[in-house]
Design a protein around this motif. Structure first.
Motif, PDB file in Angstrom:
ATOM      1  N   ALA A   1       8.373  47.521  14.012  1.00  0.00           N
ATOM      2  CA  ALA A   1       7.351  47.569  12.954  1.00  0.00           C
ATOM      3  C   ALA A   1       7.996  47.480  11.574  1.00  0.00           C
ATOM      4  O   ALA A   1       7.506  46.792  10.666  1.00  0.00           O
ATOM      5  CB  ALA A   1       6.520  48.845  13.088  1.00  0.00           C
ATOM      6  N   ALA A   2       9.126  48.170  11.400  1.00  0.00           N
ATOM      7  CA  ALA A   2       9.812  48.137  10.095  1.00  0.00           C
ATOM      8  C   ALA A   2      10.291  46.735   9.774  1.00  0.00           C
ATOM      9  O   ALA A   2      10.185  46.260   8.627  1.00  0.00           O
ATOM     10  CB  ALA A   2      10.980  49.128  10.111  1.00  0.00           C
ATOM     11  N   MET A   3      10.861  46.051  10.779  1.00  0.00           N
ATOM     12  CA  MET A   3      11.354  44.690  10.553  1.00  0.00           C
ATOM     13  C   MET A   3      10.189  43.731  10.231  1.00  0.00           C
ATOM     14  O   MET A   3      10.320  42.839   9.379  1.00  0.00           O
ATOM     15  CB  MET A   3      12.127  44.202  11.787  1.00  0.00           C
ATOM     16  CG  MET A   3      13.406  45.002  12.045  1.00  0.00           C
ATOM     17  SD  MET A   3      14.307  44.411  13.510  1.00  0.00           S
ATOM     18  CE  MET A   3      14.808  42.802  12.993  1.00  0.00           C
ATOM     19  N   ILE A   4       9.075  43.932  10.946  1.00  0.00           N
ATOM     20  CA  ILE A   4       7.918  43.058  10.694  1.00  0.00           C
ATOM     21  C   ILE A   4       7.397  43.250   9.262  1.00  0.00           C
ATOM     22  O   ILE A   4       7.088  42.289   8.556  1.00  0.00           O
ATOM     23  CB  ILE A   4       6.818  43.342  11.724  1.00  0.00           C
ATOM     24  CG1 ILE A   4       7.266  42.882  13.113  1.00  0.00           C
ATOM     25  CG2 ILE A   4       5.506  42.651  11.328  1.00  0.00           C
ATOM     26  CD1 ILE A   4       6.285  43.255  14.219  1.00  0.00           C
ATOM     27  N   ARG A   5       7.312  44.511   8.837  1.00  0.00           N
ATOM     28  CA  ARG A   5       6.761  44.792   7.509  1.00  0.00           C
ATOM     29  C   ARG A   5       7.664  44.294   6.372  1.00  0.00           C
ATOM     30  O   ARG A   5       7.211  44.095   5.254  1.00  0.00           O
ATOM     31  CB  ARG A   5       6.538  46.296   7.348  1.00  0.00           C
ATOM     32  CG  ARG A   5       5.281  46.791   8.027  1.00  0.00           C
ATOM     33  CD  ARG A   5       4.052  46.222   7.313  1.00  0.00           C
ATOM     34  NE  ARG A   5       2.805  46.756   7.890  1.00  0.00           N
ATOM     35  CZ  ARG A   5       2.054  46.130   8.754  1.00  0.00           C
ATOM     36  NH1 ARG A   5       2.424  44.917   9.179  1.00  0.00           N
ATOM     37  NH2 ARG A   5       0.948  46.674   9.220  1.00  0.00           N
ATOM     38  N   GLU A   6       8.952  44.112   6.649  1.00  0.00           N
ATOM     39  CA  GLU A   6       9.857  43.613   5.613  1.00  0.00           C
ATOM     40  C   GLU A   6       9.556  42.161   5.248  1.00  0.00           C
ATOM     41  O   GLU A   6       9.912  41.698   4.171  1.00  0.00           O
ATOM     42  CB  GLU A   6      11.313  43.748   6.080  1.00  0.00           C
ATOM     43  CG  GLU A   6      11.802  45.198   6.094  1.00  0.00           C
ATOM     44  CD  GLU A   6      13.241  45.293   6.584  1.00  0.00           C
ATOM     45  OE1 GLU A   6      13.805  44.226   6.965  1.00  0.00           O
ATOM     46  OE2 GLU A   6      13.788  46.395   6.596  1.00  0.00           O
TER      47      GLU A   6
ATOM     48  N   PRO B   1       7.287  39.250   3.961  1.00  0.00           N
ATOM     49  CA  PRO B   1       6.064  39.202   3.135  1.00  0.00           C
ATOM     50  C   PRO B   1       4.865  38.649   3.882  1.00  0.00           C
ATOM     51  O   PRO B   1       3.732  39.058   3.616  1.00  0.00           O
ATOM     52  CB  PRO B   1       6.460  38.264   1.982  1.00  0.00           C
ATOM     53  CG  PRO B   1       7.949  38.325   1.932  1.00  0.00           C
ATOM     54  CD  PRO B   1       8.405  38.519   3.357  1.00  0.00           C
ATOM     55  N   ARG B   2       5.106  37.780   4.841  1.00  0.00           N
ATOM     56  CA  ARG B   2       4.003  37.138   5.559  1.00  0.00           C
ATOM     57  C   ARG B   2       3.244  38.108   6.454  1.00  0.00           C
ATOM     58  O   ARG B   2       2.060  37.935   6.719  1.00  0.00           O
ATOM     59  CB  ARG B   2       4.571  35.982   6.371  1.00  0.00           C
ATOM     60  CG  ARG B   2       3.572  35.230   7.215  1.00  0.00           C
ATOM     61  CD  ARG B   2       4.297  34.124   7.939  1.00  0.00           C
ATOM     62  NE  ARG B   2       3.507  33.597   9.054  1.00  0.00           N
ATOM     63  CZ  ARG B   2       3.992  32.774   9.975  1.00  0.00           C
ATOM     64  NH1 ARG B   2       5.275  32.402   9.913  1.00  0.00           N
ATOM     65  NH2 ARG B   2       3.227  32.343  10.949  1.00  0.00           N
ATOM     66  N   PHE B   3       3.952  39.190   6.933  1.00  0.00           N
ATOM     67  CA  PHE B   3       3.338  40.086   7.917  1.00  0.00           C
ATOM     68  C   PHE B   3       3.084  41.487   7.365  1.00  0.00           C
ATOM     69  O   PHE B   3       2.885  42.429   8.129  1.00  0.00           O
ATOM     70  CB  PHE B   3       4.241  40.197   9.158  1.00  0.00           C
ATOM     71  CG  PHE B   3       4.658  38.862   9.706  1.00  0.00           C
ATOM     72  CD1 PHE B   3       3.695  37.946  10.118  1.00  0.00           C
ATOM     73  CD2 PHE B   3       6.001  38.510   9.801  1.00  0.00           C
ATOM     74  CE1 PHE B   3       4.080  36.716  10.628  1.00  0.00           C
ATOM     75  CE2 PHE B   3       6.382  37.270  10.300  1.00  0.00           C
ATOM     76  CZ  PHE B   3       5.425  36.361  10.708  1.00  0.00           C
ATOM     77  N   GLN B   4       3.077  41.618   6.036  1.00  0.00           N
ATOM     78  CA  GLN B   4       2.919  42.952   5.466  1.00  0.00           C
ATOM     79  C   GLN B   4       1.532  43.535   5.724  1.00  0.00           C
ATOM     80  O   GLN B   4       1.355  44.753   5.710  1.00  0.00           O
ATOM     81  CB  GLN B   4       3.193  42.901   3.957  1.00  0.00           C
ATOM     82  CG  GLN B   4       4.670  42.715   3.640  1.00  0.00           C
ATOM     83  CD  GLN B   4       4.928  42.687   2.147  1.00  0.00           C
ATOM     84  OE1 GLN B   4       4.010  42.679   1.335  1.00  0.00           O
ATOM     85  NE2 GLN B   4       6.211  42.670   1.792  1.00  0.00           N
TER      86      GLN B   4
END
Length: 497
Positions: free
Chosen positions: A68-73, A75-78
């Motif tokens: 989840a942390a990597m995904i949120r980093e 910009p497209r998946f924030q």
């Protein structure tokens, strides 16, 4: 209801769980995408637009929190919705950590199918509505941009058109105005102020002030226009005069059009004012010139008729020569006057035209200031000078190469004094009687112009002094022939009978 399918990513390291999730969520009718590890999930995210991520918290290599942390980093998946599935009891601390990593909800194990479907459905619909709203917003923005560009283009064209109209109005000496028939308010543009000779800073546009600028004889035109509009007239045009604050009178033509409400009552009158002063002045000059040309033509014909009737000679050839000479003299001064639009003739030019036929080189000297003669004086004096030149060429200084002629003039208190001084020619004797040329010269200078002609027949040559009033005005009702014949000496009048 048919709708666009969205992609739902299922992430778990156990194939059995993935299969169970697929069975539970199949009823939603969405695209289900599976990933058996965190790394595989990241690869799918980079290639596919995902609406909801269903991820197991406990996985080898990358657990749910780290993924989840990597995904949120990125910009497209924030803002991508993530639902955590946990087989262990999650404490409040773990929940808070999950929310910080980007989770939007938790589903405990064992999974209740209805709960999982409901949660995923909510976020899928939210994603779908969000995308639809984004598309609508984008479409709206595109329309706004297109409309803005259209308005800017229209505004630019309107501004350009207004600039051309303003330039055309200024070049055409025009002004536009608008009158609110109900409130009485007036609006003038710059051209209108310019025509009336006032400025917006010191002139209040209202019916009283506007009427004060109209010529007293043309005020009724305004009242008539108002009456016509009240009777239902929709357009009106008239010529009128204005009197500027500095006293200058200007001619204008005004065109007005009325706007009415649903009941047919006039609510607004708009119009254009054109300054036609120059046109009016040109028309007056043209009319004056036409009358002047008519008068001059009649006058020239009368003079020619007088010359024909009063010229005397012993033989036909001499008679023809005398008449032609006098007619040519009249034609020459007529040409000079025509070049000045019959405003007058310069004395030196008049003398030069009369002496031109003789081509005598240095025998003649001229001296005098510039003197402007009115048309009547120029015509009569031209005939007098013609007689002097003709007599001198026949009998005086200009009949021999040794002869000399000095013509000088001066203007003093509106009196022209011209001196004709001949020397070096044949010996001169005082004539026993006056010839036709001398008599006609005296008649024209003394009777027609109210001047004097003095002759001194010296032996060395004729000395003649002509005094002609420059402001002499002949009777307007007398024709040239009447004046020439009536004012001639008695013997000359008898000769014409």
């Amino acid at each position: 209801m048919d709708h666009e399918k969205v992609n739902i990513l299922l992430v778990d390291d156990q194939p059995a769980k993935l299969l169970a999730y697929e069975v539970i969520l199949k009823e939603l009718g969405e695209n289900l995408v599976v990933a058996s590890s965190g790394r595989e999930a990241l690869e799918v995210l980079l290639k596919t637009e995902i609406a909801v991520i269903l991820v197991d918290v406990c996985m080898p290599e990358l657990d749910g929190f780290e993924l989840a942390a990597m995904i949120r980093e990125h910009p497209r998946f924030q803002k991508t919705a993530m639902i955590f599935i946990s087989a262990i009891q999650v404490s409040d601390i773990d929940r808070l950590r999950g929310y910080e990593m980007g989770a939007v909800d938790y589903v405990p194990v064992p999974v209740i199918p209805e709960v999982l479907r409901a949660k995923v459905k909510v976020f899928a619909e939210l994603y779908r509505k969000t995308r639809e709203l984004e598309r609508l917003n984008q479409d709206l923005e595109d329309r706004v941009r297109a409309r803005t560009a259209e308005l800017e283009n229209s505004t630019a064209k309107l501004r350009e058109s207004e600039e051309r109209r303003t330039m055309a109005i200024a070049a055409g000496k025009m002004g536009s105005w608008d009158w609110d028939w109900v409130s009485g308010d007036w609006m003038w543009d710059d051209g209108q102020y310019r025509i009336f000779g006032v400025s917006p800073e010191n002139f209040e546009v209202n019916p009283v002030n506007v009427q004060a600028l109209l010529h007293p004889d043309d005020v009724d035109q305004l009242r008539k226009a108002i009456a016509e509009f009240n009777k239902g007239t929709r357009a009106y045009e008239t010529e009128f005069r204005i009197v500027r604050p500095d006293g200058e009178v200007r001619w204008c033509v005004g065109t007005a059009a009325a706007s009415a409400d649903a009941n047919g009552r006039v609510v607004r009158v708009s119009g254009v004012t054109v300054d036609i002063t120059e046109r009016k002045r040109a028309e007056e000059r043209q009319n004056l010139l036409a009358r002047e040309v008519d008068h001059r033509a009649k006058n020239a014909l009368a003079l020619a008729q007088s010359i024909v009737r009063l010229t005397r000679a012993d033989e036909v050839k001499a008679y023809v020569s005398a008449v032609e000479g006098r007619i040519n003299a009249l034609a020459r001064v007529h040409t000079i006057l025509s070049l000045s639009s019959w405003q007058g003739a310069e004395l030196s030019k008049l003398i030069e035209e009369e002496l031109a036929p003789y081509s005598l080189g240095g025998q003649i000297k001229l001296a005098g200031p510039e003197v402007q003669l009115v048309p009547a004086t120029a015509q009569t004096l031209a005939l007098a000078l013609h007689e002097l030149f003709t007599n001198s060429a026949k009998y005086g200084a200009l009949s021999t190469r040794s002869g000399r002629l000095a013509i000088s003039w001066q203007a003093d208190n509106d009196l022209l004094i011209l001196t004709w001084d001949e020397t070096g020619g044949p010996m001169v004797r005082t004539p026993k009687s006056r010839g036709f040329g001398t008599r006609s010269l005296l008649a024209s200078v003394e009777s027609q112009l109210g001047g004097q002609a003095q002759f001194d027949w010296r032996s060395e040559g004729l000395l003649c002094r002509l005094e002609v009033p420059l402001t002499h005005k002949s009777a307007a009702t007398a024709t040239a022939q009447d004046k020439f014949e009536t004012n001639s000496p008695p013997e000359l009048q008898r000769a014409s009978g």
